[in-house]
Design a protein around this motif. Structure first.
Motif, PDB file in Angstrom:
ATOM      1  N   VAL A  87     -14.361  -4.569   4.182  1.00 15.43           N
ATOM      2  CA  VAL A  87     -14.792  -5.626   5.104  1.00 15.43           C
ATOM      3  C   VAL A  87     -15.030  -6.921   4.333  1.00 15.43           C
ATOM      4  O   VAL A  87     -14.599  -8.010   4.752  1.00 15.43           O
ATOM      5  CB  VAL A  87     -16.064  -5.209   5.870  1.00 15.43           C
ATOM      6  CG1 VAL A  87     -16.517  -6.328   6.784  1.00 15.43           C
ATOM      7  CG2 VAL A  87     -15.817  -3.943   6.669  1.00 15.43           C
ATOM      8  N   ALA A  88     -15.699  -6.803   3.164  1.00 16.67           N
ATOM      9  CA  ALA A  88     -15.971  -7.992   2.359  1.00 16.67           C
ATOM     10  C   ALA A  88     -14.656  -8.663   1.947  1.00 16.67           C
ATOM     11  O   ALA A  88     -14.508  -9.881   2.040  1.00 16.67           O
ATOM     12  CB  ALA A  88     -16.788  -7.616   1.131  1.00 16.67           C
ATOM     13  N   LEU A  89     -13.696  -7.852   1.525  1.00 16.58           N
ATOM     14  CA  LEU A  89     -12.383  -8.384   1.139  1.00 16.58           C
ATOM     15  C   LEU A  89     -11.704  -9.084   2.321  1.00 16.58           C
ATOM     16  O   LEU A  89     -11.064 -10.118   2.155  1.00 16.58           O
ATOM     17  CB  LEU A  89     -11.479  -7.257   0.643  1.00 16.58           C
ATOM     18  CG  LEU A  89     -11.431  -7.010  -0.858  1.00 16.58           C
ATOM     19  CD1 LEU A  89     -10.523  -5.828  -1.159  1.00 16.58           C
ATOM     20  CD2 LEU A  89     -10.926  -8.250  -1.584  1.00 16.58           C
ATOM     21  N   SER A  90     -11.858  -8.493   3.516  1.00 16.17           N
ATOM     22  CA  SER A  90     -11.247  -9.107   4.696  1.00 16.17           C
ATOM     23  C   SER A  90     -11.860 -10.466   4.973  1.00 16.17           C
ATOM     24  O   SER A  90     -11.163 -11.405   5.374  1.00 16.17           O
ATOM     25  CB  SER A  90     -11.438  -8.225   5.926  1.00 16.17           C
ATOM     26  OG  SER A  90     -10.979  -6.947   5.677  1.00 16.17           O
ATOM     27  N   MET A  91     -13.178 -10.568   4.779  1.00 15.83           N
ATOM     28  CA  MET A  91     -13.855 -11.857   4.962  1.00 15.83           C
ATOM     29  C   MET A  91     -13.281 -12.870   3.965  1.00 15.83           C
ATOM     30  O   MET A  91     -12.970 -14.006   4.316  1.00 15.83           O
ATOM     31  CB  MET A  91     -15.359 -11.708   4.706  1.00 15.83           C
ATOM     32  CG  MET A  91     -16.067 -10.832   5.718  1.00 15.83           C
ATOM     33  SD  MET A  91     -16.202 -11.671   7.296  1.00 15.83           S
ATOM     34  CE  MET A  91     -17.211 -10.530   8.219  1.00 15.83           C
ATOM     35  N   PHE A  92     -13.159 -12.421   2.717  1.00 17.30           N
ATOM     36  CA  PHE A  92     -12.605 -13.278   1.668  1.00 17.30           C
ATOM     37  C   PHE A  92     -11.184 -13.717   2.045  1.00 17.30           C
ATOM     38  O   PHE A  92     -10.827 -14.885   1.956  1.00 17.30           O
ATOM     39  CB  PHE A  92     -12.596 -12.481   0.350  1.00 17.30           C
ATOM     40  CG  PHE A  92     -11.912 -13.177  -0.785  1.00 17.30           C
ATOM     41  CD1 PHE A  92     -12.500 -14.273  -1.409  1.00 17.30           C
ATOM     42  CD2 PHE A  92     -10.680 -12.743  -1.240  1.00 17.30           C
ATOM     43  CE1 PHE A  92     -11.871 -14.914  -2.458  1.00 17.30           C
ATOM     44  CE2 PHE A  92     -10.043 -13.388  -2.298  1.00 17.30           C
ATOM     45  CZ  PHE A  92     -10.636 -14.473  -2.901  1.00 17.30           C
ATOM     46  N   ARG A  93     -10.404 -12.748   2.499  1.00 17.58           N
ATOM     47  CA  ARG A  93      -9.036 -13.016   2.914  1.00 17.58           C
ATOM     48  C   ARG A  93      -8.986 -14.071   4.019  1.00 17.58           C
ATOM     49  O   ARG A  93      -8.173 -14.988   3.989  1.00 17.58           O
ATOM     50  CB  ARG A  93      -8.403 -11.721   3.420  1.00 17.58           C
ATOM     51  CG  ARG A  93      -6.918 -11.753   3.618  1.00 17.58           C
ATOM     52  CD  ARG A  93      -6.418 -10.422   4.092  1.00 17.58           C
ATOM     53  NE  ARG A  93      -6.676 -10.217   5.507  1.00 17.58           N
ATOM     54  CZ  ARG A  93      -5.966 -10.782   6.482  1.00 17.58           C
ATOM     55  NH1 ARG A  93      -4.962 -11.550   6.192  1.00 17.58           N
ATOM     56  NH2 ARG A  93      -6.262 -10.566   7.750  1.00 17.58           N
ATOM     57  N   MET A  94      -9.930 -13.935   4.970  1.00 11.00           N
ATOM     58  CA  MET A  94      -9.961 -14.858   6.100  1.00 11.00           C
ATOM     59  C   MET A  94     -10.323 -16.267   5.629  1.00 11.00           C
ATOM     60  O   MET A  94      -9.693 -17.244   6.023  1.00 11.00           O
ATOM     61  CB  MET A  94     -10.976 -14.371   7.129  1.00 11.00           C
ATOM     62  CG  MET A  94     -11.110 -15.277   8.327  1.00 11.00           C
ATOM     63  SD  MET A  94     -12.372 -14.666   9.434  1.00 11.00           S
ATOM     64  CE  MET A  94     -13.820 -14.961   8.479  1.00 11.00           C
ATOM     65  N   LEU A  95     -11.336 -16.356   4.751  1.00  8.63           N
ATOM     66  CA  LEU A  95     -11.785 -17.664   4.275  1.00  8.63           C
ATOM     67  C   LEU A  95     -10.676 -18.376   3.501  1.00  8.63           C
ATOM     68  O   LEU A  95     -10.506 -19.582   3.608  1.00  8.63           O
ATOM     69  CB  LEU A  95     -13.015 -17.509   3.379  1.00  8.63           C
ATOM     70  CG  LEU A  95     -14.295 -17.047   4.098  1.00  8.63           C
ATOM     71  CD1 LEU A  95     -15.413 -16.806   3.107  1.00  8.63           C
ATOM     72  CD2 LEU A  95     -14.718 -18.090   5.124  1.00  8.63           C
ATOM     73  N   LYS A  96      -9.921 -17.598   2.726  1.00  9.53           N
ATOM     74  CA  LYS A  96      -8.881 -18.200   1.891  1.00  9.53           C
ATOM     75  C   LYS A  96      -7.542 -18.265   2.617  1.00  9.53           C
ATOM     76  O   LYS A  96      -6.606 -18.894   2.122  1.00  9.53           O
ATOM     77  CB  LYS A  96      -8.705 -17.382   0.603  1.00  9.53           C
ATOM     78  CG  LYS A  96      -9.929 -17.388  -0.281  1.00  9.53           C
ATOM     79  CD  LYS A  96     -10.025 -18.655  -1.095  1.00  9.53           C
ATOM     80  CE  LYS A  96     -11.354 -18.718  -1.823  1.00  9.53           C
ATOM     81  NZ  LYS A  96     -11.797 -20.074  -2.090  1.00  9.53           N
ATOM     82  N   GLY A  97      -7.427 -17.541   3.749  1.00 10.73           N
ATOM     83  CA  GLY A  97      -6.159 -17.529   4.471  1.00 10.73           C
ATOM     84  C   GLY A  97      -5.035 -16.828   3.722  1.00 10.73           C
ATOM     85  O   GLY A  97      -3.879 -17.238   3.781  1.00 10.73           O
ATOM     86  N   ILE A  98      -5.391 -15.776   2.958  1.00  9.93           N
ATOM     87  CA  ILE A  98      -4.366 -15.026   2.217  1.00  9.93           C
ATOM     88  C   ILE A  98      -3.694 -14.045   3.165  1.00  9.93           C
ATOM     89  O   ILE A  98      -4.346 -13.455   4.026  1.00  9.93           O
ATOM     90  CB  ILE A  98      -4.999 -14.254   1.039  1.00  9.93           C
ATOM     91  CG1 ILE A  98      -5.806 -15.200   0.164  1.00  9.93           C
ATOM     92  CG2 ILE A  98      -3.924 -13.537   0.223  1.00  9.93           C
ATOM     93  CD1 ILE A  98      -6.625 -14.504  -0.892  1.00  9.93           C
ATOM     94  N   SER A  99      -2.395 -13.856   2.999  1.00  7.62           N
ATOM     95  CA  SER A  99      -1.677 -12.939   3.888  1.00  7.62           C
ATOM     96  C   SER A  99      -2.105 -11.491   3.650  1.00  7.62           C
ATOM     97  O   SER A  99      -2.363 -11.081   2.519  1.00  7.62           O
ATOM     98  CB  SER A  99      -0.172 -13.074   3.660  1.00  7.62           C
ATOM     99  OG  SER A  99       0.489 -11.963   4.226  1.00  7.62           O
ATOM    100  N   LEU A 100      -2.130 -10.741   4.718  1.00 10.23           N
ATOM    101  CA  LEU A 100      -2.512  -9.327   4.649  1.00 10.23           C
ATOM    102  C   LEU A 100      -1.542  -8.529   3.767  1.00 10.23           C
ATOM    103  O   LEU A 100      -1.914  -7.511   3.182  1.00 10.23           O
ATOM    104  CB  LEU A 100      -2.535  -8.753   6.072  1.00 10.23           C
ATOM    105  CG  LEU A 100      -3.031  -7.326   6.265  1.00 10.23           C
ATOM    106  CD1 LEU A 100      -4.477  -7.202   5.856  1.00 10.23           C
ATOM    107  CD2 LEU A 100      -2.861  -6.893   7.711  1.00 10.23           C
ATOM    108  N   TRP A 101      -0.321  -9.014   3.677  1.00 12.91           N
ATOM    109  CA  TRP A 101       0.703  -8.373   2.840  1.00 12.91           C
ATOM    110  C   TRP A 101       0.181  -8.029   1.459  1.00 12.91           C
ATOM    111  O   TRP A 101       0.398  -6.942   0.941  1.00 12.91           O
ATOM    112  CB  TRP A 101       1.894  -9.312   2.631  1.00 12.91           C
ATOM    113  CG  TRP A 101       2.973  -9.147   3.635  1.00 12.91           C
ATOM    114  CD1 TRP A 101       3.184  -9.963   4.708  1.00 12.91           C
ATOM    115  CD2 TRP A 101       3.990  -8.145   3.674  1.00 12.91           C
ATOM    116  NE1 TRP A 101       4.272  -9.519   5.395  1.00 12.91           N
ATOM    117  CE2 TRP A 101       4.789  -8.410   4.788  1.00 12.91           C
ATOM    118  CE3 TRP A 101       4.298  -7.064   2.862  1.00 12.91           C
ATOM    119  CZ2 TRP A 101       5.875  -7.639   5.124  1.00 12.91           C
ATOM    120  CZ3 TRP A 101       5.382  -6.274   3.188  1.00 12.91           C
ATOM    121  CH2 TRP A 101       6.154  -6.561   4.312  1.00 12.91           C
TER     122      TRP A 101
END
Lengths: 267, 230
Positions: free
Chosen positions: A136-150
């Protein structure tokens, strides 16, 4: 209160439509194949009615209560200057939700049984909870940075698909099932709403790309966790097998010694 | 009586921690208007009561149905009949899954109605039904789960290359969401019913793997939807 009434009407209709196929299929099977006794049949029908009422009330509460508040919390946190706070909050919520998830408890029990108690229930529970919290924490980070789920799913599943050849097949089956166990109703409703809310509040963030995908991460991590436990268990199994072999050799040697002693005595 | 007690405990564990965190947020950073906060509290109450009734209902209806189906399915000599049953069952059960309903709603809202709720629901149910059938037939023919999973995931990532990026995230979410409080107990009960007939040795190993493989179907269906939309 009107919001409840409005939602209620929509939900009754929706849930009725979605449960209807199941009821029809059951009735058809009941008359052509299953032919359960009448008493059992009535209990099941009553159960279906209960499922219907329960589902309507549950989704009503989730929609009007949790999802709305989840979106609002997301919005509030997303607009903060220090919106990185979403990361630790995500970790904390992930931890709480997993420890509370009934499916995870069932899974932990299963793994304990399969490994004959070598991997205890507590260890699995903590292992999974920390794993999901990180997801979940990584997903938050991903969302903030806009990194692709790939960049998360591809390496993740590559590792998983490699690891699975190094454990007992039983572990593979349990591992892939566990991905489904961990994504319970709270993760998929409240947490998702929170992420959609914050993604909508963050400038340049697209909820479809950035907020969704959290459940995917939460579903992937337990597969990995259980496989790692499987590798650890395999090492333990090999160790036990080696010890047994040693014991056997020792015994044989002793028997051999005893035989030679008795031989020499005979002489 | 024990079932109700266990269910109560389960639901309290599931809902209370999150509810408490939200209450904490309310008094520290959130400060919602009182009316909204009261609505939330009423919502928690409904969710609580609803979840209890739902689980008790599933216990009394879906679990015995699953077991009975599992037991009759495996006796069937004709594979196509088994596949037909499997597909219909998988399809109808997943359509009712509460998590999927919520996800489809959120996706419809986030996409501004571009991905309609019912399209996503039906697509996911089709995919899940197919792969549930596959996981049943796998057991009949004794195909290795590892090989199927390897091929499936390679196929998933290949399809993802051609699918719209928005559908990629939603697809893998759908995989996790379809395996919720309705589908998982049902599938497990089906496995129990099947292994009860087939004897204990075949049983334990075969009662796992259904959930994981079925999830692949949901992912694949949404990815395919993403290719069609392109």
């Amino acid at each position: 209160m009107t919001i409840f009434v409005d939602e209620l009407i929509v939900l009754v209709k929706e849930i009725f439509i979605s449960l209807l196929p199941l009821l029809i299929i059951f009735l058809i099977f009941q008359f052509i194949r299953l032919k359960l006794p009448k008493e059992q049949f009535l209990v099941i029908i009553r159960g279906i009615v209960l499922t219907f009422v329960g589902l309507v009330l549950f989704l009503l509460g989730i929609k009007v209560g949790f999802i709305r508040v989840g979106e609002l919390i997301g919005q509030t946190l997303g607009t903060l200057d220090h919106n990185w706070i979403l990361i630790p909050i995500g970790f904390l919520l992930g931890l709480l939700v997993t420890l509370a998830e009934p499916g995870v408890r069932i899974l932990a029990l299963e793994v304990e049984k399969v490994t004959g108690g070598y991997i205890s229930r507590k260890i699995i529970l903590y292992f999974l909870a920390i794993g999901v919290a990180l997801a979940v924490a990584l997903s938050m980070f991903r969302m903030l940075k806009g990194i692709s789920l790939w960049y998360f799913l591809l390496p993740g599943y590559c590792t998983i698909l490699t690891l699975m050849w190094f454990v007992k097949p039983m572990f593979v089956a349990i591992a892939f099932d566990s991905g489904g166990f961990a994504t319970g109703p709270m993760i998929t409703t409240f947490m998702l709403a929170l992420m959609v809310g914050s993604s909508a509040a963050i400038k340049g963030s697209n909820p479809l790309l950035d907020a969704f995908g959290m459940v995917a991460m939460v579903a992937m991590v337990p597969i990995f966790s259980v496989l790692v436990l499987g590798v650890l268990y395999k090492r333990e199994e090999l160790r036990i097998a080696r010890l047994e072999k040693q014991d056997r050799l020792k015994e044989e040697k002793e028997i051999g010694n005893a035989n030679s002693i008795s031989h020499s005595l005979d002489r | 009586m024990n079932i109700i007690k266990d269910t109560l405990k389960e639901v309290i564990y599931a809902i209370l921690p999150i509810a408490l965190v939200i209450v904490f947020f309310q008094f520290t950073i959130l400060h919602l208007p009182t009316k909204d906060f009261l609505n939330f509290l009423v919502g928690v109450f409904f969710a609580f009561v609803g979840f209890v009734l739902f689980l008790v209902g599933v216990n009394a209806s879906l679990l015995p149905i699953g077991e009975a189906f599992g037991a009759t399915l495996i006796q069937d000599e004709k594979v196509w009949l088994l596949m037909g049953f499997g597909f219909t069952l998988g399809f109808t059960v997943v359509i009712a899954e509460p998590g999927l309903q919520i996800l489809a709603g959120q996706v419809a809202k986030s996409s501004g109605g571009e991905i309609p709720k019912y399209l996503l629901l039906v697509m996911v149910a089709l995919g899940m039904g197919s792969f549930f059938t596959l996981s049943l037939t796998r057991i009949i023919f004794g195909v290795s789960l590892l090989k199927i999973l390897l091929v499936s995931y390679i196929l998933l990532f290949t399809l993802a290359l051609f699918s719209l990026p928005e559908f990629f995230t939603v697809a893998f979410d759908a995989g996790g969401v379809t395996t919720g409080p309705l589908v998982v107990p049902f599938i497990l009960a089906l496995g129990v019913g099947m292994s009860a007939i087939r004897g204990p040795k075949a049983g334990t190993e075969d009662s796992f793997g259904f959930v994981g493989l079925s999830a692949v179907g949901s992912i694949m269906a949404v990815l395919i939807l993403g290719i069609i939309y392109r």
